[in-house]
Design a protein around this motif. Structure first.
Motif, PDB file in Angstrom:
ATOM      1  N   GLU A  44       0.839  -1.203   0.000  1.00 37.84           N
ATOM      2  CA  GLU A  44       0.000   0.000   0.000  1.00 37.84           C
ATOM      3  C   GLU A  44       0.875   1.255   0.000  1.00 37.84           C
ATOM      4  O   GLU A  44       0.571   2.235  -0.684  1.00 37.84           O
ATOM      5  N   ILE A  45       1.954   1.228   0.752  1.00 40.70           N
ATOM      6  CA  ILE A  45       2.856   2.389   0.800  1.00 40.70           C
ATOM      7  C   ILE A  45       3.499   2.603  -0.568  1.00 40.70           C
ATOM      8  O   ILE A  45       3.619   3.732  -1.053  1.00 40.70           O
ATOM      9  N   GLU A  46       3.895   1.519  -1.217  1.00 33.04           N
ATOM     10  CA  GLU A  46       4.523   1.620  -2.535  1.00 33.04           C
ATOM     11  C   GLU A  46       3.548   2.147  -3.588  1.00 33.04           C
ATOM     12  O   GLU A  46       3.964   2.670  -4.616  1.00 33.04           O
ATOM     13  N   ALA A  47       2.240   2.015  -3.328  1.00 31.84           N
ATOM     14  CA  ALA A  47       1.233   2.488  -4.280  1.00 31.84           C
ATOM     15  C   ALA A  47       0.965   3.983  -4.157  1.00 31.84           C
ATOM     16  O   ALA A  47       0.257   4.553  -4.986  1.00 31.84           O
ATOM     17  N   LEU A  48       1.539   4.634  -3.136  1.00 33.89           N
ATOM     18  CA  LEU A  48       1.351   6.070  -2.990  1.00 33.89           C
ATOM     19  C   LEU A  48       2.194   6.809  -4.013  1.00 33.89           C
ATOM     20  O   LEU A  48       3.288   6.368  -4.366  1.00 33.89           O
ATOM     21  N   PRO A  49       1.723   7.965  -4.511  1.00 32.31           N
ATOM     22  CA  PRO A  49       2.532   8.767  -5.429  1.00 32.31           C
ATOM     23  C   PRO A  49       3.818   9.220  -4.744  1.00 32.31           C
ATOM     24  O   PRO A  49       3.920   9.218  -3.518  1.00 32.31           O
ATOM     25  N   ASN A  67      -2.333   4.808 -12.607  1.00 33.95           N
ATOM     26  CA  ASN A  67      -3.799   4.739 -12.615  1.00 33.95           C
ATOM     27  C   ASN A  67      -4.331   4.651 -11.187  1.00 33.95           C
ATOM     28  O   ASN A  67      -3.978   3.733 -10.440  1.00 33.95           O
ATOM     29  N   PRO A  68      -5.184   5.599 -10.749  1.00 38.37           N
ATOM     30  CA  PRO A  68      -5.720   5.582  -9.386  1.00 38.37           C
ATOM     31  C   PRO A  68      -6.751   4.472  -9.189  1.00 38.37           C
ATOM     32  O   PRO A  68      -7.463   4.088 -10.126  1.00 38.37           O
ATOM     33  N   PHE A  69      -6.813   3.963  -7.962  1.00 34.63           N
ATOM     34  CA  PHE A  69      -7.765   2.901  -7.654  1.00 34.63           C
ATOM     35  C   PHE A  69      -8.224   3.012  -6.204  1.00 34.63           C
ATOM     36  O   PHE A  69      -7.680   3.794  -5.417  1.00 34.63           O
ATOM     37  N   ALA A  70      -9.226   2.237  -5.852  1.00 38.12           N
ATOM     38  CA  ALA A  70      -9.726   2.159  -4.473  1.00 38.12           C
ATOM     39  C   ALA A  70      -9.480   0.752  -3.958  1.00 38.12           C
ATOM     40  O   ALA A  70      -9.710  -0.238  -4.670  1.00 38.12           O
ATOM     41  N   TYR A  71      -9.023   0.651  -2.713  1.00 35.78           N
ATOM     42  CA  TYR A  71      -8.814  -0.659  -2.098  1.00 35.78           C
ATOM     43  C   TYR A  71     -10.144  -1.290  -1.692  1.00 35.78           C
ATOM     44  O   TYR A  71     -11.144  -0.593  -1.486  1.00 35.78           O
ATOM     45  N   ASP A  72     -10.137  -2.599  -1.556  1.00 40.69           N
ATOM     46  CA  ASP A  72     -11.350  -3.314  -1.166  1.00 40.69           C
ATOM     47  C   ASP A  72     -11.895  -2.842   0.176  1.00 40.69           C
ATOM     48  O   ASP A  72     -13.111  -2.703   0.359  1.00 40.69           O
ATOM     49  N   TYR A  73     -11.008  -2.561   1.137  1.00 45.02           N
ATOM     50  CA  TYR A  73     -11.489  -2.172   2.468  1.00 45.02           C
ATOM     51  C   TYR A  73     -12.165  -0.804   2.463  1.00 45.02           C
ATOM     52  O   TYR A  73     -12.983  -0.506   3.340  1.00 45.02           O
ATOM     53  N   GLN A  74     -11.828   0.041   1.477  1.00 45.36           N
ATOM     54  CA  GLN A  74     -12.522   1.324   1.370  1.00 45.36           C
ATOM     55  C   GLN A  74     -13.981   1.112   0.971  1.00 45.36           C
ATOM     56  O   GLN A  74     -14.876   1.778   1.492  1.00 45.36           O
ATOM     57  N   ASN A 117      -9.429  -1.737  -7.121  1.00 44.61           N
ATOM     58  CA  ASN A 117     -10.573  -1.465  -7.990  1.00 44.61           C
ATOM     59  C   ASN A 117     -10.332  -0.121  -8.678  1.00 44.61           C
ATOM     60  O   ASN A 117     -10.384   0.931  -8.025  1.00 44.61           O
ATOM     61  N   PHE A 118     -10.065  -0.162  -9.970  1.00 47.61           N
ATOM     62  CA  PHE A 118      -9.594   1.029 -10.689  1.00 47.61           C
ATOM     63  C   PHE A 118     -10.741   1.934 -11.127  1.00 47.61           C
ATOM     64  O   PHE A 118     -11.807   1.463 -11.537  1.00 47.61           O
ATOM     65  N   PHE A 119     -10.479   3.231 -11.050  1.00 50.45           N
ATOM     66  CA  PHE A 119     -11.410   4.224 -11.571  1.00 50.45           C
ATOM     67  C   PHE A 119     -11.272   4.228 -13.092  1.00 50.45           C
ATOM     68  O   PHE A 119     -10.159   4.193 -13.626  1.00 50.45           O
ATOM     69  N   ILE A 120     -12.407   4.285 -13.784  1.00 49.56           N
ATOM     70  CA  ILE A 120     -12.406   4.155 -15.240  1.00 49.56           C
ATOM     71  C   ILE A 120     -13.243   5.253 -15.888  1.00 49.56           C
ATOM     72  O   ILE A 120     -14.057   5.909 -15.226  1.00 49.56           O
ATOM     73  N   ASP A 121     -13.049   5.439 -17.187  1.00 50.76           N
ATOM     74  CA  ASP A 121     -13.893   6.375 -17.928  1.00 50.76           C
ATOM     75  C   ASP A 121     -15.086   5.616 -18.506  1.00 50.76           C
ATOM     76  O   ASP A 121     -15.238   4.401 -18.283  1.00 50.76           O
ATOM     77  N   GLN A 162     -16.172   6.469 -13.435  1.00 48.12           N
ATOM     78  CA  GLN A 162     -16.881   5.270 -12.991  1.00 48.12           C
ATOM     79  C   GLN A 162     -15.972   4.359 -12.172  1.00 48.12           C
ATOM     80  O   GLN A 162     -14.748   4.473 -12.212  1.00 48.12           O
ATOM     81  N   LEU A 163     -16.607   3.465 -11.434  1.00 47.92           N
ATOM     82  CA  LEU A 163     -15.879   2.484 -10.627  1.00 47.92           C
ATOM     83  C   LEU A 163     -16.641   1.168 -10.711  1.00 47.92           C
ATOM     84  O   LEU A 163     -17.843   1.123 -10.424  1.00 47.92           O
ATOM     85  N   ARG A 164     -15.938   0.122 -11.110  1.00 42.85           N
ATOM     86  CA  ARG A 164     -16.564  -1.194 -11.281  1.00 42.85           C
ATOM     87  C   ARG A 164     -15.991  -2.150 -10.236  1.00 42.85           C
ATOM     88  O   ARG A 164     -14.773  -2.225 -10.051  1.00 42.85           O
ATOM     89  N   PHE A 165     -16.868  -2.897  -9.547  1.00 42.14           N
ATOM     90  CA  PHE A 165     -16.398  -3.874  -8.562  1.00 42.14           C
ATOM     91  C   PHE A 165     -17.476  -4.925  -8.340  1.00 42.14           C
ATOM     92  O   PHE A 165     -18.634  -4.766  -8.762  1.00 42.14           O
ATOM     93  N   THR A 166     -17.094  -6.001  -7.690  1.00 38.42           N
ATOM     94  CA  THR A 166     -18.018  -7.071  -7.341  1.00 38.42           C
ATOM     95  C   THR A 166     -18.082  -7.206  -5.829  1.00 38.42           C
ATOM     96  O   THR A 166     -17.043  -7.368  -5.176  1.00 38.42           O
TER      97      THR A 166
END
Length: 233
Positions: A44-49, A67-74, A117-121, A162-166
């Motif tokens: 997670e730390i390595e994923a920070l800008p 590419n920005p994304f959201a973690y599952d726990y969020q 979970n990546f943010f998408i257009d 948009q954000l797609r997840f299951t």
């Protein structure tokens, strides 16, 4: 034991603000206090800008290959907050939960399929970091010296993203029965997490959205069932 799933597509009608602290040391302290998984924390730390590109007080989105994304726990945290509201409203879909049991129910029975979970257009392509802007706002805080006003800055993903997840959840077995004082039996639901509860939680996102400063209207979205479950590229 039965597991059900729902493929979800969010379309944000308000910008979304980042929540991760841009300072890796502060992020480490925050995440480490909540997770014993050292390897996952490091990822997670390595994923920070890069820290030198941002002020230490800025909150950001984690990124992979720009590419920005959201973690599952969020996303699980989102559902936990919405379910708390449904319990407070005494909604029928939350009848089997209480203000004491809903947290454990989410922690043990509700999950997000992917860690990232990546943010998408609207074409399903991952949005680049260049699509983000910054949002700075005054924030009132209480200190030992009394109330103070400071500036808070967050990376901002634009509306229309948009954000797609299951989301998947475990369904309890058959309803139980209990004996009433008059000797008759009454059914007691064991469906702690159910499809109606998931849908009602997502419906609340139109007013109280996802990620940071939801009370300010950020992160509000419309949602649809993603029946095709398209992959993001």
């Amino acid at each position: 034991m039965t597991k059900e799933t729902l493929n979800v597509l969010l379309t944000f009608r308000m910008p979304v603000l980042g929540t991760a602290n841009a300072n890796p040391k502060l992020h480490l302290e925050h995440v480490a206090s909540r997770s014993p998984d050292a390897e996952r924390i490091q990822k997670e730390i390595e994923a920070l800008p890069a820290e030198e590109q941002l002020e230490k007080s800025t909150t950001v989105f984690p990124q992979e290959n720009g590419n920005p994304f959201a973690y599952d726990y969020q996303l699980r945290g989102f559902f936990k907050g919405q379910i708390a509201t449904l319990v407070e409203l005494d909604e029928p879909c939350a009848k089997s939960l209480s203000k004491w049991s809903y947290k454990r129910a989410v922690d043990t029975m509700l999950f997000i399929e992917d860690w990232k979970n990546f943010f998408i257009d609207k074409d399903g392509k991952r949005i680049p970091a260049e699509a983000m802007t910054e949002h700075t706002r005054p924030m009132r805080v209480e200190t030992q010296q009394g109330p103070r006003v400071c500036l808070a800055t967050s990376q901002q993903i634009p509306e229309g993203t948009q954000l797609r997840f299951t989301v998947k959840w475990y369904v309890n077995g058959a309803p139980m029965t209990r004996t009433k004082k008059d000797g008759s039996e009454a059914a007691v639901s064991r469906l702690r997490i159910n499809r109606e509860l998931i849908i009602a939680s997502l419906d609340l996102g139109d007013d109280y959205g996802f990620s940071q400063w939801r009370g300010g209207g950020f992160g509000r979205f419309k949602w649809t069932e993603d029946k095709e479950k398209k992959s993001t590229a």
